[in-house]
Design an enzyme around this catalytic site. Structure first.
Site, PDB file in Angstrom:
ATOM      1  N   CYS A  79       0.827  -1.203   0.000  1.00  0.00           N
ATOM      2  CA  CYS A  79       0.000   0.000   0.000  1.00  0.00           C
ATOM      3  C   CYS A  79       0.868   1.263   0.000  1.00  0.00           C
ATOM      4  CB  CYS A  79      -1.011  -0.019   1.141  1.00  0.00           C
ATOM      5  SG  CYS A  79      -2.336   1.207   0.920  1.00  0.00           S
ATOM      6  N   HIS A 189      -3.617  -4.760  -0.460  1.00  0.00           N
ATOM      7  CA  HIS A 189      -3.251  -5.258   0.864  1.00  0.00           C
ATOM      8  C   HIS A 189      -3.190  -6.787   0.856  1.00  0.00           C
ATOM      9  CE1 HIS A 189      -3.381  -1.596   3.330  1.00  0.00           C
ATOM     10  NE2 HIS A 189      -4.278  -1.170   2.457  1.00  0.00           N
ATOM     11  N   GLU A 191      -2.357  -8.691   3.305  1.00  0.00           N
ATOM     12  CA  GLU A 191      -2.848  -9.217   4.577  1.00  0.00           C
ATOM     13  C   GLU A 191      -4.371  -9.192   4.679  1.00  0.00           C
ATOM     14  OE1 GLU A 191      -2.774  -4.830   5.167  1.00  0.00           O
ATOM     15  OE2 GLU A 191      -1.569  -6.301   4.076  1.00  0.00           O
TER      16      GLU A 191
END
Length: 210
Positions: A79, A189, A191
């Protein structure tokens, strides 16, 4: 040990949980010595490029990351970490790390969609696809149908197309995965992107750049 760089941006704990879920050791740190001594480095982030760079300079993290890059240690940006590796960002007119020549530019709600269906909504938020334009070890196992989670108003624009590995269509096509040598970064992202995100993250944890 994988060092997750703490430069005042959010989402560090989520990244650490994802790395730990994959059974790799990691530490969240703002210690330059610990970062330069790590086997791998991840610098995620949620926030503004200007404040991120200011904090990094105050803590000596900018020089630490540049040393990691020069040493060939595997690095992963996520990001905001995908934007501050450029020379500069339109956000706050920030001077950035300069690892990949280019700049981070802003989406605009006055920017017309190339599909002729109105104007872009800012920020770009939610699930979207990834078009792999150049192969990379971190993309091993990624499917054309996989989608990833985005939350951003700025995006990287490398000067050279050789540094672009993946693009995403959001009314305009933009670089969503970039890299150079031992550095790779995703605008989405990892995650927060379920199994496809964890796959790329695990590929990074195993990656041995030439």
């Amino acid at each position: 040990m994988i060092a997750i760089v703490d430069y005042g941006a959010g989402n560090l704990t989520s990244v650490a949980r994802a790395v730990s879920f994959l059974s790799y050791d990691c530490v969240i740190t703002d210690d330059p010595a610990q970062i330069t001594g790590a086997e791998r480095v991840i610098f995620p982030g949620v926030g503004a490029a200007g404040s991120a760079m200011e904090t990094m300079r105050e803590r000596g993290l900018d020089d630490a990351l540049k040393q990691v890059f020069k040493a060939g240690i595997p690095m992963l940006g996520i990001c905001v970490g995908c934007q501050i590796i450029m020379d500069s960002s339109q956000e706050n007119d920030a001077a950035c790390l300069g690892m990949i020549p280019g700049s981070a530019k802003a989406f605009s709600d006055t920017m017309p969609s190339e599909h002729g269906d109105g104007f872009l909504k800012v920020p770009h938020m939610g699930w979207n696809g990834l078009d792999v334009v150049r192969s990379h070890p971190l993309f091993e196992g990624v499917k054309k149908t996989d989608e990833f989670y985005f939350v951003h108003s700025y995006y990287p624009v490398p000067r050279s197309g050789d540094d672009v590995f993946g693009t995403t269509d959001y009314g305009i096509k933009f670089a969503s995965a970039v890299g150079k040598h031992n550095l790779f970064a995703t605008q989405f992202h990892l995650e927060k992107s379920g199994k496809p995100g964890l796959l790329i993250l695990e590929n990074f944890c195993r990656w041995a750049p030439c």
